[in-house]
Design a protein around this motif. Sequence first.
Motif, PDB file in Angstrom:
ATOM      1  N   MET A   1      34.327  36.111  47.720  1.00  0.00           N
ATOM      2  CA  MET A   1      34.909  35.222  46.719  1.00  0.00           C
ATOM      3  C   MET A   1      33.846  34.640  45.782  1.00  0.00           C
ATOM      4  O   MET A   1      34.108  34.358  44.624  1.00  0.00           O
ATOM      5  CB  MET A   1      35.656  34.086  47.434  1.00  0.00           C
TER       6      MET A   1
ATOM      7  N   ASP B   1      38.300  27.927  57.522  1.00  0.00           N
ATOM      8  CA  ASP B   1      39.614  28.524  57.372  1.00  0.00           C
ATOM      9  C   ASP B   1      40.730  27.464  57.359  1.00  0.00           C
ATOM     10  O   ASP B   1      41.650  27.506  58.174  1.00  0.00           O
ATOM     11  CB  ASP B   1      39.842  29.509  58.534  1.00  0.00           C
TER      12      ASP B   1
ATOM     13  N   HIS C   1      43.320  30.912  42.528  1.00  0.00           N
ATOM     14  CA  HIS C   1      43.364  32.076  43.418  1.00  0.00           C
ATOM     15  C   HIS C   1      43.659  31.637  44.862  1.00  0.00           C
ATOM     16  O   HIS C   1      44.468  32.257  45.566  1.00  0.00           O
ATOM     17  CB  HIS C   1      42.036  32.821  43.333  1.00  0.00           C
ATOM     18  N   LEU C   2      43.023  30.567  45.293  1.00  0.00           N
ATOM     19  CA  LEU C   2      43.239  30.066  46.654  1.00  0.00           C
ATOM     20  C   LEU C   2      44.690  29.634  46.841  1.00  0.00           C
ATOM     21  O   LEU C   2      45.298  29.853  47.888  1.00  0.00           O
ATOM     22  CB  LEU C   2      42.301  28.886  46.957  1.00  0.00           C
TER      23      LEU C   2
ATOM     24  N   GLN D   1      47.185  30.845  45.191  1.00  0.00           N
ATOM     25  CA  GLN D   1      47.930  32.114  45.222  1.00  0.00           C
ATOM     26  C   GLN D   1      47.930  32.714  46.628  1.00  0.00           C
ATOM     27  O   GLN D   1      48.891  33.327  47.066  1.00  0.00           O
ATOM     28  CB  GLN D   1      47.236  33.088  44.256  1.00  0.00           C
ATOM     29  N   GLU D   2      46.833  32.493  47.332  1.00  0.00           N
ATOM     30  CA  GLU D   2      46.708  33.030  48.696  1.00  0.00           C
ATOM     31  C   GLU D   2      47.442  32.183  49.727  1.00  0.00           C
ATOM     32  O   GLU D   2      47.411  32.473  50.911  1.00  0.00           O
ATOM     33  CB  GLU D   2      45.238  33.137  49.074  1.00  0.00           C
ATOM     34  N   GLY D   3      48.051  31.076  49.272  1.00  0.00           N
ATOM     35  CA  GLY D   3      48.887  30.300  50.189  1.00  0.00           C
ATOM     36  C   GLY D   3      48.279  29.013  50.708  1.00  0.00           C
ATOM     37  O   GLY D   3      48.883  28.313  51.521  1.00  0.00           O
TER      38      GLY D   3
END
Length: 237
Positions: free
Chosen positions: A123, A155, A182-183, A185-187
């Motif tokens: 990333m 995490d 983006h993060l 978007q990743e949930g």
Amino acid sequence: MADALQVNQVRAGYGAINVLWDVSLTANPGELTAIIGPNGAGKTTLLRAIMGLLPLTAGTVALGAQRLDHMPTWRLAQRGIALIPEGRMLFDAMSVEENLLIGAFPRDQRRHALRRLDAAYAMFPKLRERRRQLAGSLSGGEAQMLVLARGLMADPKVLLVDEPSLGLAPVVVDELFGILAHLRQEGLTIVLVEQHTERAVAIADHVHLMQSGKVVLSQRAADVCLAQLHEQYFGLA
Ligand code: ATP
């Protein structure tokens, strides 16, 4: 389905000085919740209260059905809440990689930590390039990326981010906000404290405006009228 972070009627402050006055808000799972407002509104205090760094004098904080208030901060961290504090607190005399590895929990096995490290480098490719460099010699933008990457090493499920754009060049702020988007978007569930109102609204799902320790406006980002927000922000309404 991940859980919502719920702040309900929270009061907190510093000793005899109360700062937060019955603050309530919900950060929906997988959404980016932006908290905006002028200097001294209590935004940082709210993040610190959520993270258990300040005792609540009233109200509750919960993740789904689980109460978080009165839990020690380390336990919140174990439950998947991470705070990226303002001011880029790094271990300057340690390398980029050492700073990252500190972000992984000791309970994690080495293999797991190394997998997280790989994900962090994927990333933030610049951090991989600079992994042997001392954290103290990074530029402001690189240091902010490192603080964010370190927070992600554990995490987390919920990321509390305090003024990440402070003092950064616009191009670096763009990069940083791209990563936050983006993060999301990743949930990941993100609570972002930010003074750049327009930028925050642009990547947020919900926006809360704080003033004098209170939430004075809560809206879906799509419904926000920036002109109106500015009026309220500067107290001209
Ligand atoms: P900024 O954007 O300037 O960081 P903020 O909205 O995050 O502002 P806070 O940092 O939460 O605001 O501060 C809210 C109020 O609490 C301010 O009046 C501040 O002076 C006060 N305050 C903050 N930290 C402390 C402290 N350690 N002891 C006493 N008062 C404090």
